[in-house]
Design a protein around this motif. Structure first.
Motif, PDB file in Angstrom:
ATOM      1  N   SER A  31       0.816  -1.320   0.082  1.00  0.00           N
ATOM      2  CA  SER A  31       0.081  -0.023   0.076  1.00  0.00           C
ATOM      3  C   SER A  31       0.954   1.117  -0.030  1.00  0.00           C
ATOM      4  O   SER A  31       0.274   2.152  -0.041  1.00  0.00           O
ATOM      5  N   GLY A  32       2.156   1.053   0.021  1.00  0.00           N
ATOM      6  CA  GLY A  32       3.159   2.240  -0.064  1.00  0.00           C
ATOM      7  C   GLY A  32       3.158   2.965   0.994  1.00  0.00           C
ATOM      8  O   GLY A  32       3.708   4.012   1.179  1.00  0.00           O
ATOM      9  N   CYS A  33       2.882   2.496   2.285  1.00  0.00           N
ATOM     10  CA  CYS A  33       3.348   3.360   3.612  1.00  0.00           C
ATOM     11  C   CYS A  33       4.640   3.738   3.921  1.00  0.00           C
ATOM     12  O   CYS A  33       4.962   4.672   4.564  1.00  0.00           O
ATOM     13  N   CYS A  39       6.904   6.725   2.220  1.00  0.00           N
ATOM     14  CA  CYS A  39       6.749   8.160   2.766  1.00  0.00           C
ATOM     15  C   CYS A  39       6.937   8.155   4.273  1.00  0.00           C
ATOM     16  O   CYS A  39       7.502   9.212   4.786  1.00  0.00           O
ATOM     17  N   HIS A  40       6.698   7.091   5.068  1.00  0.00           N
ATOM     18  CA  HIS A  40       6.591   6.839   6.292  1.00  0.00           C
ATOM     19  C   HIS A  40       7.933   6.383   6.904  1.00  0.00           C
ATOM     20  O   HIS A  40       8.102   6.304   8.306  1.00  0.00           O
ATOM     21  N   THR A  41       8.696   5.575   6.044  1.00  0.00           N
ATOM     22  CA  THR A  41       9.959   5.056   6.673  1.00  0.00           C
ATOM     23  C   THR A  41      11.254   5.750   6.068  1.00  0.00           C
ATOM     24  O   THR A  41      11.470   5.714   4.754  1.00  0.00           O
ATOM     25  N   THR A  58       3.729  19.649   5.379  1.00  0.00           N
ATOM     26  CA  THR A  58       3.492  18.552   6.118  1.00  0.00           C
ATOM     27  C   THR A  58       4.561  17.779   6.398  1.00  0.00           C
ATOM     28  O   THR A  58       5.483  17.565   5.381  1.00  0.00           O
ATOM     29  N   TYR A  59       4.686  16.805   7.144  1.00  0.00           N
ATOM     30  CA  TYR A  59       5.459  15.782   7.524  1.00  0.00           C
ATOM     31  C   TYR A  59       4.813  14.229   7.681  1.00  0.00           C
ATOM     32  O   TYR A  59       3.854  14.368   8.336  1.00  0.00           O
ATOM     33  N   ALA A  60       5.522  13.442   6.917  1.00  0.00           N
ATOM     34  CA  ALA A  60       4.904  11.860   6.999  1.00  0.00           C
ATOM     35  C   ALA A  60       4.866  11.459   8.519  1.00  0.00           C
ATOM     36  O   ALA A  60       6.092  11.559   9.086  1.00  0.00           O
ATOM     37  N   ALA A  61       3.815  11.344   9.241  1.00  0.00           N
ATOM     38  CA  ALA A  61       3.832  11.199  10.622  1.00  0.00           C
ATOM     39  C   ALA A  61       4.589   9.894  11.065  1.00  0.00           C
ATOM     40  O   ALA A  61       4.764   8.998  10.198  1.00  0.00           O
ATOM     41  N   ASN A  62       4.991   9.950  12.412  1.00  0.00           N
ATOM     42  CA  ASN A  62       5.625   8.616  12.832  1.00  0.00           C
ATOM     43  C   ASN A  62       4.260   7.770  13.352  1.00  0.00           C
ATOM     44  O   ASN A  62       3.381   8.048  14.404  1.00  0.00           O
ATOM     45  N   ASP A  96       4.000   6.405  16.938  1.00  0.00           N
ATOM     46  CA  ASP A  96       3.633   7.360  17.858  1.00  0.00           C
ATOM     47  C   ASP A  96       2.269   7.509  17.729  1.00  0.00           C
ATOM     48  O   ASP A  96       1.454   7.637  18.714  1.00  0.00           O
ATOM     49  N   GLU A  97       1.618   7.508  16.422  1.00  0.00           N
ATOM     50  CA  GLU A  97       0.203   7.940  16.217  1.00  0.00           C
ATOM     51  C   GLU A  97      -0.644   6.914  16.983  1.00  0.00           C
ATOM     52  O   GLU A  97      -1.703   7.120  17.596  1.00  0.00           O
ATOM     53  N   VAL A  98      -0.179   5.567  16.629  1.00  0.00           N
ATOM     54  CA  VAL A  98      -0.931   4.461  17.347  1.00  0.00           C
ATOM     55  C   VAL A  98      -0.956   4.234  18.874  1.00  0.00           C
ATOM     56  O   VAL A  98      -1.536   3.136  19.327  1.00  0.00           O
ATOM     57  N   SER A 109     -12.060   7.036   9.009  1.00  0.00           N
ATOM     58  CA  SER A 109     -12.456   8.261   8.867  1.00  0.00           C
ATOM     59  C   SER A 109     -11.599   9.406   9.029  1.00  0.00           C
ATOM     60  O   SER A 109     -11.875  10.665   8.518  1.00  0.00           O
ATOM     61  N   PHE A 110     -10.358   9.017   9.019  1.00  0.00           N
ATOM     62  CA  PHE A 110      -9.493  10.495   9.127  1.00  0.00           C
ATOM     63  C   PHE A 110      -9.206  11.068   7.657  1.00  0.00           C
ATOM     64  O   PHE A 110      -9.213  10.267   7.020  1.00  0.00           O
ATOM     65  N   THR A 111      -8.977  12.328   8.096  1.00  0.00           N
ATOM     66  CA  THR A 111      -8.439  13.108   6.882  1.00  0.00           C
ATOM     67  C   THR A 111      -7.157  13.588   7.102  1.00  0.00           C
ATOM     68  O   THR A 111      -6.755  13.850   8.239  1.00  0.00           O
ATOM     69  N   ALA A 112      -6.392  14.006   5.878  1.00  0.00           N
ATOM     70  CA  ALA A 112      -5.136  14.629   6.428  1.00  0.00           C
ATOM     71  C   ALA A 112      -4.649  15.380   5.151  1.00  0.00           C
ATOM     72  O   ALA A 112      -5.346  15.317   3.956  1.00  0.00           O
ATOM     73  N   LYS A 113      -3.576  16.215   5.158  1.00  0.00           N
ATOM     74  CA  LYS A 113      -3.317  17.255   3.973  1.00  0.00           C
ATOM     75  C   LYS A 113      -2.462  16.339   3.080  1.00  0.00           C
ATOM     76  O   LYS A 113      -1.779  15.267   3.473  1.00  0.00           O
ATOM     77  N   PRO A 114      -2.134  16.870   1.880  1.00  0.00           N
ATOM     78  CA  PRO A 114      -1.439  16.440   1.002  1.00  0.00           C
ATOM     79  C   PRO A 114       0.013  16.062   1.463  1.00  0.00           C
ATOM     80  O   PRO A 114       0.351  16.955   2.386  1.00  0.00           O
ATOM     81  N   PRO A 115       0.939  15.054   0.940  1.00  0.00           N
ATOM     82  CA  PRO A 115       0.455  14.028  -0.134  1.00  0.00           C
ATOM     83  C   PRO A 115      -0.081  12.770   0.518  1.00  0.00           C
ATOM     84  O   PRO A 115       0.051  11.925  -0.043  1.00  0.00           O
ATOM     85  N   MET A 116      -0.902  13.013   1.754  1.00  0.00           N
ATOM     86  CA  MET A 116      -1.147  11.835   2.506  1.00  0.00           C
ATOM     87  C   MET A 116      -2.506  11.208   1.693  1.00  0.00           C
ATOM     88  O   MET A 116      -3.368  11.990   1.678  1.00  0.00           O
ATOM     89  N   PRO A 117      -2.524  10.016   1.119  1.00  0.00           N
ATOM     90  CA  PRO A 117      -3.559   9.472   0.495  1.00  0.00           C
ATOM     91  C   PRO A 117      -4.549   8.844   1.409  1.00  0.00           C
ATOM     92  O   PRO A 117      -4.629   7.431   1.477  1.00  0.00           O
ATOM     93  N   ALA A 153     -10.064   2.821   2.116  1.00  0.00           N
ATOM     94  CA  ALA A 153     -10.650   1.479   1.182  1.00  0.00           C
ATOM     95  C   ALA A 153     -10.137   0.373   1.910  1.00  0.00           C
ATOM     96  O   ALA A 153     -10.579  -0.686   1.207  1.00  0.00           O
ATOM     97  N   MET A 154      -9.228   0.318   2.621  1.00  0.00           N
ATOM     98  CA  MET A 154      -8.519  -0.937   3.053  1.00  0.00           C
ATOM     99  C   MET A 154      -9.902  -1.980   3.748  1.00  0.00           C
ATOM    100  O   MET A 154     -10.563  -1.315   4.669  1.00  0.00           O
ATOM    101  N   PRO A 155      -9.774  -3.188   3.476  1.00  0.00           N
ATOM    102  CA  PRO A 155     -10.550  -4.094   4.346  1.00  0.00           C
ATOM    103  C   PRO A 155     -10.390  -4.099   5.923  1.00  0.00           C
ATOM    104  O   PRO A 155      -9.232  -3.791   6.126  1.00  0.00           O
TER     105      PRO A 155
END
Ligand code: HEC
Length: 157
Positions: free
Chosen positions: A36-38, A41-43, A73-77, A80-82, A96-104, A110-112
């Motif tokens: 999923s490409g996480c 940006c996040h690693t 914006t900065y790709a979050a840790n 730390d988020e969870v 349900s969350f939303t975030a600013k670009p470029p966070m898809p 859409a993930m199961p």
């Protein structure tokens, strides 16, 4: 005969790494984070190394700013988020969350649910949360970190 069909259906569900799509496991979460490409940006170091995941840096965020009309914006840790979320809380948040670009964020919606549960288990398995990334900046403020400007080129007339 019926057994053959059942076996064929089961093997169609399995990914090449042998992890089943409906399974809730750390291994499935690890696969989802890659496909999923996480990590993209996040690693830290993931793209530069051609897809190697440094266990120390995995999903801990990257202090590289992404600048555009939304500010920086900065790709979050994600560890730390969870850190204060339980599994059900994470599923609710991820749907349900939303975030600013470029966070898809719409891709995460859409993930199961089983994949979100696996992703949660994977993030939790990664170890110490570490520090949060720098705060996002509003438009017009200059970051103190390195940053990428996401702007269209000025086209010749
Ligand atoms: C193109 C880069 C990019 C990709 C790919 C990406 N992210 Fe992000 N992510 C970001 C950025 C940048 C932010 C910070 C956005 C903001 O400040 O609003 C962020 C923020 C987040 C947040 C925090 C949202 C909040 O409200 O605190 C979560 C959770 C998240 N990403 C999860 C993921 C997951 C899961 C994946 C893989 C499916 C992923 N991201 C893929 C760049 C990316």
């Amino acid at each position: 005969m019926r057994h053959i069909f059942v076996l064929a259906a089961l093997s169609a569900l399995a990914s090449p790494s042998g992890v089943f799509a409906q399974e809730v496991s750390v291994a499935r979460g690890a696969l989802v984070a890659v496909t999923s490409g996480c990590h993209d940006c996040h690693t830290a170091g993931y793209n530069e190394s051609g897809g190697k995941i440094d266990p120390e840096a995995a999903l801990k965020g990257v202090p590289l700013g992404w600048q555009g009309p939304w500010g920086t914006t900065y790709a979050a840790n994600l560890r730390d988020e969870v850190k204060d979320m339980d599994e059900d809380g994470f599923v609710k948040f991820a749907k349900s969350f939303t975030a600013k670009p470029p966070m898809p964020f719409y891709n995460v919606h859409a993930m199961p649910e089983s994949d979100l549960r696996s992703l949660y288990l994977y993030i939790k398995s990664l170890g110490a949360p570490g520090d949060p990334m720098p705060e996002a900046l509003p438009p017009g403020e200059t970051p103190k970190t390195p940053y990428i400007v996401m702007a269209p080129p000025i086209m010749p007339q």
